[in-house]
Design a protein around this motif. Structure first.
Motif, PDB file in Angstrom:
ATOM      1  N   ASP A   1     -83.815  52.475 -13.103  1.00 21.19           N
ATOM      2  CA  ASP A   1     -84.401  52.406 -14.451  1.00 21.19           C
ATOM      3  C   ASP A   1     -83.695  53.321 -15.427  1.00 21.19           C
ATOM      4  O   ASP A   1     -83.479  52.961 -16.583  1.00 21.19           O
ATOM      5  N   ASP A   2     -83.360  54.530 -14.945  1.00 21.42           N
ATOM      6  CA  ASP A   2     -82.783  55.550 -15.836  1.00 21.42           C
ATOM      7  C   ASP A   2     -81.274  55.381 -16.036  1.00 21.42           C
ATOM      8  O   ASP A   2     -80.673  56.124 -16.814  1.00 21.42           O
ATOM      9  N   LEU A   3     -80.656  54.451 -15.311  1.00 19.16           N
ATOM     10  CA  LEU A   3     -79.193  54.323 -15.324  1.00 19.16           C
ATOM     11  C   LEU A   3     -78.660  54.027 -16.728  1.00 19.16           C
ATOM     12  O   LEU A   3     -79.014  53.019 -17.335  1.00 19.16           O
ATOM     13  N   ARG A   4     -77.810  54.920 -17.212  1.00 18.23           N
ATOM     14  CA  ARG A   4     -77.233  54.727 -18.539  1.00 18.23           C
ATOM     15  C   ARG A   4     -75.998  53.823 -18.448  1.00 18.23           C
ATOM     16  O   ARG A   4     -75.370  53.740 -17.386  1.00 18.23           O
ATOM     17  N   GLU A   5     -75.665  53.212 -19.570  1.00 18.33           N
ATOM     18  CA  GLU A   5     -74.553  52.257 -19.604  1.00 18.33           C
ATOM     19  C   GLU A   5     -73.265  52.885 -19.059  1.00 18.33           C
ATOM     20  O   GLU A   5     -72.546  52.281 -18.259  1.00 18.33           O
ATOM     21  N   GLU A   6     -73.003  54.145 -19.484  1.00 21.61           N
ATOM     22  CA  GLU A   6     -71.741  54.783 -19.099  1.00 21.61           C
ATOM     23  C   GLU A   6     -71.728  55.199 -17.618  1.00 21.61           C
ATOM     24  O   GLU A   6     -70.691  55.602 -17.098  1.00 21.61           O
ATOM     25  N   GLN A   7     -72.883  55.112 -16.943  1.00 21.74           N
ATOM     26  CA  GLN A   7     -72.937  55.455 -15.509  1.00 21.74           C
ATOM     27  C   GLN A   7     -72.685  54.228 -14.623  1.00 21.74           C
ATOM     28  O   GLN A   7     -72.609  54.369 -13.407  1.00 21.74           O
ATOM     29  N   SER A   8     -72.584  53.051 -15.203  1.00 18.85           N
ATOM     30  CA  SER A   8     -72.463  51.841 -14.383  1.00 18.85           C
ATOM     31  C   SER A   8     -71.252  51.935 -13.455  1.00 18.85           C
ATOM     32  O   SER A   8     -70.154  52.299 -13.879  1.00 18.85           O
ATOM     33  N   GLY A   9     -71.475  51.635 -12.183  1.00 13.55           N
ATOM     34  CA  GLY A   9     -70.417  51.691 -11.171  1.00 13.55           C
ATOM     35  C   GLY A   9     -70.405  52.983 -10.381  1.00 13.55           C
ATOM     36  O   GLY A   9     -69.669  53.107  -9.404  1.00 13.55           O
ATOM     37  N   GLU A  10     -71.252  53.943 -10.788  1.00 14.17           N
ATOM     38  CA  GLU A  10     -71.251  55.247 -10.091  1.00 14.17           C
ATOM     39  C   GLU A  10     -72.022  55.190  -8.779  1.00 14.17           C
ATOM     40  O   GLU A  10     -72.806  54.275  -8.528  1.00 14.17           O
ATOM     41  N   PHE A  11     -71.794  56.241  -7.978  1.00 20.90           N
ATOM     42  CA  PHE A  11     -72.544  56.458  -6.740  1.00 20.90           C
ATOM     43  C   PHE A  11     -73.452  57.660  -6.977  1.00 20.90           C
ATOM     44  O   PHE A  11     -72.962  58.768  -7.220  1.00 20.90           O
ATOM     45  N   LEU A  12     -74.762  57.443  -6.943  1.00 18.20           N
ATOM     46  CA  LEU A  12     -75.726  58.507  -7.242  1.00 18.20           C
ATOM     47  C   LEU A  12     -76.684  58.700  -6.073  1.00 18.20           C
ATOM     48  O   LEU A  12     -76.920  57.771  -5.280  1.00 18.20           O
ATOM     49  N   SER A  13     -77.261  59.874  -6.007  1.00 16.51           N
ATOM     50  CA  SER A  13     -78.265  60.147  -4.976  1.00 16.51           C
ATOM     51  C   SER A  13     -79.622  59.630  -5.439  1.00 16.51           C
ATOM     52  O   SER A  13     -79.772  59.170  -6.587  1.00 16.51           O
ATOM     53  N   GLN A  14     -80.605  59.779  -4.565  1.00 15.19           N
ATOM     54  CA  GLN A  14     -81.980  59.391  -4.927  1.00 15.19           C
ATOM     55  C   GLN A  14     -82.519  60.217  -6.085  1.00 15.19           C
ATOM     56  O   GLN A  14     -83.489  59.849  -6.735  1.00 15.19           O
ATOM     57  N   HIS A  15     -81.852  61.356  -6.334  1.00 11.61           N
ATOM     58  CA  HIS A  15     -82.261  62.196  -7.469  1.00 11.61           C
ATOM     59  C   HIS A  15     -81.587  61.730  -8.775  1.00 11.61           C
ATOM     60  O   HIS A  15     -81.835  62.309  -9.828  1.00 11.61           O
ATOM     61  N   GLY A  16     -80.693  60.762  -8.690  1.00 13.91           N
ATOM     62  CA  GLY A  16     -79.990  60.287  -9.885  1.00 13.91           C
ATOM     63  C   GLY A  16     -78.823  61.177 -10.254  1.00 13.91           C
ATOM     64  O   GLY A  16     -78.332  61.153 -11.376  1.00 13.91           O
ATOM     65  N   ASN A  17     -78.359  61.974  -9.291  1.00 17.77           N
ATOM     66  CA  ASN A  17     -77.234  62.876  -9.566  1.00 17.77           C
ATOM     67  C   ASN A  17     -76.388  63.013  -8.288  1.00 17.77           C
ATOM     68  O   ASN A  17     -76.382  62.102  -7.454  1.00 17.77           O
TER      69      ASN A  17
END
Ligand SMILES: NC(=O)c1ccc[n+]([C@@H]2O[C@H](COP(=O)([O-])OP(=O)(O)OC[C@H]3O[C@@H](n4cnc5c(N)ncnc54)[C@H](OP(=O)(O)O)[C@@H]3O)[C@@H](O)[C@H]2O)c1
Length: 266
Positions: A243-259
């Protein structure tokens, strides 16, 4: 009335996504794919989950995913807002083998590599392709793959964990696949993310010694680690990341914490 699709939803974190989404908002439309539809449907009925539909889908069989997308379109009116590729093969027959254990066992290495890449990587590509026409009709357009911090070089070296070789290779390839999809669908506004769900308590049926052996490197890496989180905790966090994923983050690998905090303090 957002529409969610979870690929590989028969048990574990995948099934928890169905439960969490069903309890979060009764107006959600939730479709879970399973290889064994009857068993999954029985669980859904026993748990009294509202607005959850189970359709057949096997990540090893692209035609079944195309059929699942067709059935989903009938249920949802042709739109999917959130797609989560969750199912995975774990290469259990050689999960504790390290690179040089495959000297003399090259066929085992290749057979397991083929299977894990087929399910975890090709299966995700087939699922994304099958559902993309429905995602493109959404105004939300979020797609995720459930990956693992086990592929991170900083984890592998920091935890001194040479095991789970096939699994880590498949999740590294999966993260690359997700980035490729993000590049492909950037102009169309689809946001993709690979998410590590944390260490999650899903394998209670595995022998205690197996789980202890598997988790030993986790404790080596993160001295503050207390144990796994529950599927409910993980599912809620992963959904928030989408839900919180910003446009510029698309394609990233994030943890369950979103970081990039992967377990507790690491
Ligand atoms: N648990 C953790 O600590 C942890 C940590 C990091 C990452 N993950 C990732 O989180 C995801 C879920 O893991 P989990 O712990 O919930 O595992 P799990 O309890 O073993 O469940 C695995 C799921 O994948 C499905 N699956 C396997 N092969 C499939 C195929 N060919 N087609 C469709 N579905 C298939 C299984 O369906 P069947 O019932 O039909 O076999 C099952 O629903 C995986 O991607 C895993 O790599 C988990």
């Amino acid at each position: 009335m957002p529409v969610y699709v979870v690929i590989g939803a028969s048990r574990g974190i995948g099934y928890q996504f169905l439960k969490t989404l069903s309890s979060q908002d009764p107006s959600n439309i939730i479709i879970g794919t399973a290889r064994t539809v009857d068993a999954a449907q029985e669980k859904v009925a026993a748990d009294g989950l509202k607005n959850v539909h189970i359709v057949h889908g096997d990540m090893d069989d692209h035609a079944s995913l195309t059929a699942a997308a067709r059935k989903t379109a009938e249920i949802s009116g042709g739109v999917v807002d959130y797609l989560i590729a969750n199912g995975a093969y774990f290469a259990i027959p050689c999960i504790f083998d390290v690179a040089d254990d495959f000297v003399g066992k090259e066929d085992l290495f290749l057979d397991e590599l083929k299977q894990i890449m087929r399910t975890n990587v090709a299966g995700t590509l087939f699922a994304f392709n099958a559902f993309m026409p429905l995602i493109l009709k959404s105004s939300i357009k979020r797609v995720s793959a459930i990956s693992s911090a086990a592929m991170l070089p900083e984890y592998i070296v920091g935890a001194e964990d040479p095991t789970s070789l096939h699994y880590a290779l498949s999740k590294a390839a999966l993260n690359t696949l997700v980035a490729k999809f993000a590049a492909r669908y950037k102009q169309e506004g689809v946001r993709f993310v690979s998410i590590s769900p944390g260490w999650v308590d899903t394998h209670a049926d595995m022998p205690k010694e197996f789980m202890e052996r598997m988790s030993k490197p986790f404790y080596r890496w993160d001295k503050t680690l207390k144990g796994p989180i529950s599927p409910a905790q993980s599912a809620e966090m992963c959904l928030k990341v989408m839900d919180d994923l910003r446009e510029e983050q698309s394609g990233e690998f994030l943890s369950q914490h979103g970081n990039h905090v992967w377990i507790n303090g690491k």
